[in-house]
Design an enzyme around this catalytic site. Structure first.
Site, PDB file in Angstrom:
ATOM      1  N   SER A  89      -8.830   7.327   8.469  1.00  0.00           N
ATOM      2  CA  SER A  89      -8.201   6.611   7.353  1.00  0.00           C
ATOM      3  C   SER A  89      -7.202   5.569   7.814  1.00  0.00           C
ATOM      4  O   SER A  89      -6.989   4.567   7.137  1.00  0.00           O
ATOM      5  CB  SER A  89      -7.512   7.604   6.407  1.00  0.00           C
ATOM      6  OG  SER A  89      -6.283   8.073   6.941  1.00  0.00           O
ATOM      7  N   ASP A  92      -2.441  12.047   2.516  1.00  0.00           N
ATOM      8  CA  ASP A  92      -3.266  12.325   1.340  1.00  0.00           C
ATOM      9  C   ASP A  92      -4.721  12.561   1.750  1.00  0.00           C
ATOM     10  O   ASP A  92      -5.398  13.425   1.179  1.00  0.00           O
ATOM     11  CB  ASP A  92      -3.177  11.178   0.342  1.00  0.00           C
ATOM     12  CG  ASP A  92      -1.808  11.067  -0.298  1.00  0.00           C
ATOM     13  OD1 ASP A  92      -1.118  12.094  -0.384  1.00  0.00           O
ATOM     14  OD2 ASP A  92      -1.423   9.951  -0.705  1.00  0.00           O
ATOM     15  N   GLY A 105      -0.521  15.641  15.626  1.00  0.00           N
ATOM     16  CA  GLY A 105      -1.487  16.596  15.115  1.00  0.00           C
ATOM     17  C   GLY A 105      -0.953  17.461  13.992  1.00  0.00           C
ATOM     18  O   GLY A 105      -0.107  17.025  13.206  1.00  0.00           O
ATOM     19  N   ALA A 147       0.764  11.554  14.731  1.00  0.00           N
ATOM     20  CA  ALA A 147       0.076  11.437  16.019  1.00  0.00           C
ATOM     21  C   ALA A 147       0.144  12.719  16.834  1.00  0.00           C
ATOM     22  O   ALA A 147      -0.636  12.906  17.788  1.00  0.00           O
ATOM     23  CB  ALA A 147       0.682  10.285  16.821  1.00  0.00           C
ATOM     24  N   ASP A 181      -0.282   0.654  -7.229  1.00  0.00           N
ATOM     25  CA  ASP A 181       0.643   0.107  -6.231  1.00  0.00           C
ATOM     26  C   ASP A 181       0.613  -1.414  -6.307  1.00  0.00           C
ATOM     27  O   ASP A 181      -0.455  -2.032  -6.218  1.00  0.00           O
ATOM     28  CB  ASP A 181       0.250   0.561  -4.825  1.00  0.00           C
ATOM     29  CG  ASP A 181       0.427   2.060  -4.622  1.00  0.00           C
ATOM     30  OD1 ASP A 181       1.053   2.707  -5.482  1.00  0.00           O
ATOM     31  OD2 ASP A 181      -0.071   2.574  -3.607  1.00  0.00           O
ATOM     32  N   LYS A 202      -8.126   1.548   8.725  1.00  0.00           N
ATOM     33  CA  LYS A 202      -8.379   0.525   7.712  1.00  0.00           C
ATOM     34  C   LYS A 202      -7.137   0.329   6.847  1.00  0.00           C
ATOM     35  O   LYS A 202      -6.269   1.194   6.788  1.00  0.00           O
ATOM     36  CB  LYS A 202      -9.570   0.918   6.833  1.00  0.00           C
ATOM     37  CG  LYS A 202     -10.882   1.024   7.575  1.00  0.00           C
ATOM     38  CD  LYS A 202     -12.003   1.438   6.634  1.00  0.00           C
ATOM     39  CE  LYS A 202     -13.330   1.612   7.359  1.00  0.00           C
ATOM     40  NZ  LYS A 202     -14.394   2.090   6.447  1.00  0.00           N
ATOM     41  N   ASP A 216      -3.140   0.948   9.422  1.00  0.00           N
ATOM     42  CA  ASP A 216      -2.269   1.234   8.286  1.00  0.00           C
ATOM     43  C   ASP A 216      -2.227   2.746   8.082  1.00  0.00           C
ATOM     44  O   ASP A 216      -3.257   3.367   7.805  1.00  0.00           O
ATOM     45  CB  ASP A 216      -2.812   0.543   7.027  1.00  0.00           C
ATOM     46  CG  ASP A 216      -1.937   0.742   5.795  1.00  0.00           C
ATOM     47  OD1 ASP A 216      -0.863   1.364   5.919  1.00  0.00           O
ATOM     48  OD2 ASP A 216      -2.326   0.285   4.708  1.00  0.00           O
ATOM     49  N   GLY A 265      -0.911   6.639  -6.045  1.00  0.00           N
ATOM     50  CA  GLY A 265      -0.439   7.901  -6.592  1.00  0.00           C
ATOM     51  C   GLY A 265      -0.999   9.024  -5.733  1.00  0.00           C
ATOM     52  O   GLY A 265      -2.188   9.051  -5.418  1.00  0.00           O
TER      53      GLY A 265
END
Length: 302
Positions: free
Chosen positions: A274, A244, A218, A216, A15, A277, A238, A41
């Protein structure tokens, strides 16, 4: 706890992210704010998510014989992912996603590059490896005929098959009949169920395999009586890579014998962590981080 083998078959990208305060017009040059190259990816992201949790992960994919390809393969290897079947190809460059971030939104140009060299013939050569897998995890950023061949082989050898149908496209009844779990988001689920001439009975069978991620809101498990797995309230930095992370964590949980509802709850916790961060892979948590997160909320991993 015995480690079970997870094989991820999918895309590996670099990216290329540029942040700007001024969006250039056609032919215009402006000064940007920041620039990053970030491993990405969907295939690689999901492999990293599972590996961070301690899973035994092998990656099947292709990169170019270029600097990005070498960096990405080494990056996956450094995370403990088996990359012996990540093949460098000379015919084209490593896949890229060029991302321009402006005013809190982004525009993206994806060039699949070497990802389209993950062919059915390439997958056939790796049947023995796939046969030894407990869980096979796939997405749709490689050719569809390759996904079909991988599912055919994995089904033949009785692996648990998870398909994350992104980016969404028309999928055959034969392909979907061989998959154990399908993990669309709400938009993908709608397209999945309305883009084919299925009978009501066939549509019901597909719905039973769906685990629908709703951010958000669920996750909805549609197998049996519909169950709603709530999300966790966190400070969002973020959201890139949350889906993923969920898929990689789901594969990890199913590989070690979690019941589906418990697996989705754990994967939700991983996905929640996840988004606290920056970056898709940068925010993916370790097993210890997820366990501590759950313990702080009065829960214990079973």
């Amino acid at each position: 706890m015995t480690k079970k083998k997870i094989t991820v078959i999918g895309s590996i990208n670099m990216d290329i992210v540029t942040s700007t305060n001024i969006l250039p017009k056609m032919g215009e040059t402006v000064l940007g704010k920041a620039f990053h190259t970030i491993p990405g990816g969907k295939g690689a992201n999901q492999a990293v998510a599972a590996a961070r949790l301690g899973a035994d992960v092998s990656m099947i994919g292709c990169v170019g014989k270029d600097t990005f390809g070498k960096e990405l393969k080494q990056h996956l290897n450094n995370l403990g992912i088996d990359v012996q079947n990540v093949e460098p190809v000379t015919e084209t460059s490593t896949g890229t996603a060029t991302i321009t971030v402006f005013d809190g939104d982004n525009s993206i140009i994806v060039v699949p590059g070497a990802n389209y060299h993950v062919t059915p013939v390439y997958i056939e050569r790796l049947e023995k490896m796939i046969a030894e897998s407990d869980v096979v995890l796939l997405q749709l950023e490689i050719p569809l005929e390759t996904v079909e061949k991988a599912v055919e082989i994995a089904s033949k050898h009785h692996a648990t098959i998870i398909l994350n149908p992104a980016p969404i496209q028309l999928l055959s009844k034969e392909l979907l009949s061989k998959i154990d779990y399908i993990t669309p988001n709400e938009h993908e689920q709608e397209m999945l169920l309305t883009s084919s001439d299925w009978t009501d009975e066939e549509r019901k069978e597909i719905i039973k395999k769906c685990i629908v991620t709703k951010g958000a809101k669920g996750v909805s498990i549609l197998k049996g009586n519909e169950r709603q797995i709530p999300s966790f309230n966190v400070d969002v930095v973020d959201t890139t890579g949350a889906g993923d992370t969920f898929n990689g964590a789901l594969a990890y949980c199913l590989s070690i014998g979690y019941e589906l509802e418990e697996a989705c709850h754990f994967a939700n916790a991983a996905a929640a962590l996840s988004v606290t961060k920056f970056g898709a892979q940068g925010g993916m948590p370790t097993l210890q981080e997820v366990e501590e997160f759950l313990q702080q909320r009065g829960e214990k991993r079973k």
